[in-house]
Write a protein that holds these residues in place. Structure first.
Motif, PDB file in Angstrom:
ATOM      1  N   THR A 380     -27.065  28.959   0.152  1.00 19.13           N
ATOM      2  CA  THR A 380     -25.702  28.455   0.237  1.00 19.13           C
ATOM      3  C   THR A 380     -24.997  28.903   1.503  1.00 19.13           C
ATOM      4  O   THR A 380     -24.929  30.104   1.800  1.00 19.13           O
ATOM      5  N   ALA A 402     -27.774  24.168   1.100  1.00 19.10           N
ATOM      6  CA  ALA A 402     -26.582  23.323   1.136  1.00 19.10           C
ATOM      7  C   ALA A 402     -25.467  24.036   1.890  1.00 19.10           C
ATOM      8  O   ALA A 402     -25.420  25.274   1.919  1.00 19.10           O
ATOM      9  N   LEU A 404     -22.385  24.246   1.040  1.00 21.44           N
ATOM     10  CA  LEU A 404     -21.532  24.907   0.059  1.00 21.44           C
ATOM     11  C   LEU A 404     -22.224  24.862  -1.292  1.00 21.44           C
ATOM     12  O   LEU A 404     -23.119  24.036  -1.512  1.00 21.44           O
ATOM     13  N   PRO A 406     -22.705  23.371  -4.835  1.00 18.72           N
ATOM     14  CA  PRO A 406     -22.360  21.987  -5.186  1.00 18.72           C
ATOM     15  C   PRO A 406     -20.992  21.869  -5.836  1.00 18.72           C
ATOM     16  O   PRO A 406     -20.295  20.856  -5.656  1.00 18.72           O
ATOM     17  N   ALA A 409     -18.555  21.722  -3.001  1.00 18.94           N
ATOM     18  CA  ALA A 409     -18.600  20.424  -2.328  1.00 18.94           C
ATOM     19  C   ALA A 409     -17.879  19.364  -3.155  1.00 18.94           C
ATOM     20  O   ALA A 409     -17.177  18.493  -2.613  1.00 18.94           O
ATOM     21  N   SER A 410     -18.032  19.441  -4.477  1.00 19.89           N
ATOM     22  CA  SER A 410     -17.361  18.485  -5.357  1.00 19.89           C
ATOM     23  C   SER A 410     -15.842  18.628  -5.268  1.00 19.89           C
ATOM     24  O   SER A 410     -15.108  17.625  -5.244  1.00 19.89           O
ATOM     25  N   ILE A 412     -14.123  19.676  -2.690  1.00 15.20           N
ATOM     26  CA  ILE A 412     -13.670  19.141  -1.409  1.00 15.20           C
ATOM     27  C   ILE A 412     -13.628  17.609  -1.432  1.00 15.20           C
ATOM     28  O   ILE A 412     -12.674  16.988  -0.940  1.00 15.20           O
ATOM     29  N   MET A 413     -14.647  17.000  -2.028  1.00 17.95           N
ATOM     30  CA  MET A 413     -14.742  15.537  -2.008  1.00 17.95           C
ATOM     31  C   MET A 413     -13.899  14.853  -3.091  1.00 17.95           C
ATOM     32  O   MET A 413     -13.358  13.770  -2.861  1.00 17.95           O
ATOM     33  N   MET A 423     -23.312  15.416  -6.153  1.00 22.48           N
ATOM     34  CA  MET A 423     -23.222  15.878  -4.769  1.00 22.48           C
ATOM     35  C   MET A 423     -24.571  16.415  -4.282  1.00 22.48           C
ATOM     36  O   MET A 423     -24.933  16.242  -3.121  1.00 22.48           O
ATOM     37  N   THR A 424     -25.322  17.035  -5.168  1.00 25.03           N
ATOM     38  CA  THR A 424     -26.622  17.568  -4.753  1.00 25.03           C
ATOM     39  C   THR A 424     -27.582  16.454  -4.358  1.00 25.03           C
ATOM     40  O   THR A 424     -28.451  16.644  -3.503  1.00 25.03           O
ATOM     41  N   GLN A 427     -26.303  15.037  -0.889  1.00 23.23           N
ATOM     42  CA  GLN A 427     -26.488  15.978   0.226  1.00 23.23           C
ATOM     43  C   GLN A 427     -27.946  16.342   0.470  1.00 23.23           C
ATOM     44  O   GLN A 427     -28.247  17.024   1.441  1.00 23.23           O
TER      45      GLN A 427
END
Length: 513
Positions: A380, A402, A404, A406, A409-410, A412-413, A423-424, A427
């Motif tokens: 990470t 990754a 970040l 996951p 990342a979720s 942020i998005m 997200m995994t 990415q």
């Protein structure tokens, strides 16, 4: 009270029986005062030595090694012009003959009777040690009780590996001088071997009787070139886990970490401690290790320790020490990635975390030795990236990489964590995707998962390291370093022009290509 073996006693305890050969050469007469001459004559009568250093060579487990050992009974082990000349001549001879050096200082520092001229001898001693290390020859240090002043601040602090005697007084400032200057005692417990170990100044604390074992193991690892041929890589699993499945598996508490890998994949280990500059972080590991008969430096992140020690800038400075050690000794570097991420804290920011990630990347890209990165589990963020730019990358089947976690990342998005699993996929974080994208060179299978069969899994990772090393060792330095650069410059470029269309959607059980 800490035991204080004489120079000859320590040599006899450390080297193979009856193998020591003195390199002591006759010393020139110095223009000195009669009072000092009498002190020297008394010291010679008392010790049977002509100076405060005993130098020579012998065998350690059958291999030649040069030794330089201080004698405290000779004017407190102090270093004057003649002692410094003996030190320099010994180191230079060891360099010329390609021998490792084991130095065991014990000293109150500069010989006051010789003043500034003696004080400046530490410069030429340092130059000789630096030249020895530049020749990729080992320099090991055993700090004895006491080691202070200019001796500690020069040849006592330049070891590739530095250990200290149990209970030893070790420090730059002599406590007697401090008391005389300031009228109070220096804080108790600071200048002790044990405190320096806690703060990452020395790698271990051990009694003199154990020096032979430590030095022998370290020198054997450094010299090991090995011809072990590992078994071929195993066929992939028929059912490849989805990215989200791999992430869940990688987070299991029973999954083996870096220290487990060393225990099962290495045949000998000499762990090192801290940065050597006053910092120590348990989440980072630096060790000499023999893997498949090859001496290596292993640097990595241990997820099991990160519950008690965050991955901060000090951990990455510790990793950089391992990188420098590999370059200095000419040993392959193995980096191990297994981290939930770097520390998110004020201390990390003020300690220069971002800069340490950048410096790790720069040093990894420029190392003159073969490098292999192992994605053992979680990979990470910047903490993982810092150890990634290697010649070859190996990943556990359930390892992943990754920018970040996951869940992060979720957020942020999408503003929440509910899209972590998807997200995994987007990415392309799992080992199979990393292999397909040219980031990973070999996947180590898990049968069925590493936490179920930790020892066998770790041994397979060791086999993969040896396979990749064997390929790298067939390349010359220029080819290898050029290929390393080209590999990372080419990431993200699809020569077919097909772009993302070349990737098949993840189904959770995608067959191996």
């Amino acid at each position: 009270m800490t035991a204080r073996p004489s120079a000859r006693e320590l040599i006899a305890m450390t080297l193979d029986d009856d193998t020591f050969v003195s390199w002591n050469s006759p010393l020139p007469a110095l223009p000195i005062e009669d009072s000092y001459r009498k002190e020297l004559e008394a010291a010679r009568t008392k010790t049977g030595e002509d100076e405060s250093l005993v130098a020579g060579e012998g065998l350690l487990n059958g291999s030649r090694v040069a030794v330089i050992v201080g004698e405290f009974r000779f004017l407190g082990g102090s270093i004057g012009v003649n002692a410094a000349t003996r030190m320099v001549e010994t180191v230079r001879r060891a360099t010329a003959e390609g021998l490792p050096v084991l130095a065991a200082p014990i000293s109150g520092g500069t010989r006051m009777q010789e003043g500034t001229r003696a004080f400046l001898q530490m410069v030429k001693i340092t130059e000789a040690v630096v030249a020895h290390k530049a020749a990729k020859l080992p320099y090991l240090v055993y700090l004895r009780h006491p080691t202070t002043g200019g001796v500690f601040a020069s040849w006592g602090s330049l070891g590739h590996i530095t250990v200290a005697q149990t209970g030893a007084l070790v420090g730059f400032l002599g406590p007697k001088v401090y008391r005389a200057l300031y009228g109070t005692d220096f804080p108790e417990g600071v200048q002790t071997a044990e405190n320096l170990f806690t703060h990452g100044i020395v790698d271990a604390v051990l009694d003199a009787k154990h020096l032979r074992t430590m030095a022998g193991e370290a020198l054997a690892i450094i010299a090991a070139s090995g011809d072990y041929v590992p078994p071929p890589a195993e066929e992939p699993t028929t059912q490849i886990p989805s990215s989200w499945e791999s992430i869940q598996i990688s987070r299991r508490s029973g999954r083996p970490g870096l220290r487990s890998l060393l225990r099962h994949a290495a045949t000998s280990i000499v762990p090192l401690s801290g940065t050597g500059q006053g910092e120590s972080n348990k989440s980072a590991v630096v060790s000499l290790a023999t893997i498949g008969g090859r001496g290596t430096v292993v640097v990595g992140l241990d997820r099991r320790a990160q519950g008690e020690a965050e991955l901060g800038p000090d951990a990455l400075r510790q990793a950089r020490r391992g990188m420098a050690l590999a370059a200095e000794l000419g040993l392959p570097l193995i980096t191990v990635v297994d981290t939930p991420g770097a520390a998110l804290s004020r201390e990390a920011e003020e300690g220069g975390l971002g800069g340490e990630i950048a410096r790790c990347l720069a040093e990894m890209l420029d190392l003159p030795v073969p490098t292999i990165a192992v994605i053992l589990g979680e990979g990470t963020g910047g903490g993982a990236l810092a150890l990634m730019p290697a010649d070859r990358v190996i990943a556990a089947r359930n390892g992943w990489l990754a920018p970040l976690p996951p869940e992060g990342a979720s957020v942020i998005m999408f503003g929440d964590t509910t899209h972590a699993a998807s997200m995994t996929v987007e990415q392309r974080v799992r080992s199979q995707d990393l292999l397909d994208d040219g980031i990973v060179h070999e996947i180590v299978e898990e049968w069925p998962t590493a936490d179920v069969e930790p020892a066998d899994f770790c041994r397979r990772v060791g086999h993969a390291i040896v396979r990749q090393l064997a390929e790298l060792e067939r390349q010359d330095d220029g080819q290898r370093r050029a290929a390393r650069t080209v590999n990372y410059l080419g990431l993200g470029i699809d020569p077919s022009g097909a772009g993302d269309a070349a990737h098949t959607p993840e189904s959770g059980a995608r067959p191996h290509d």
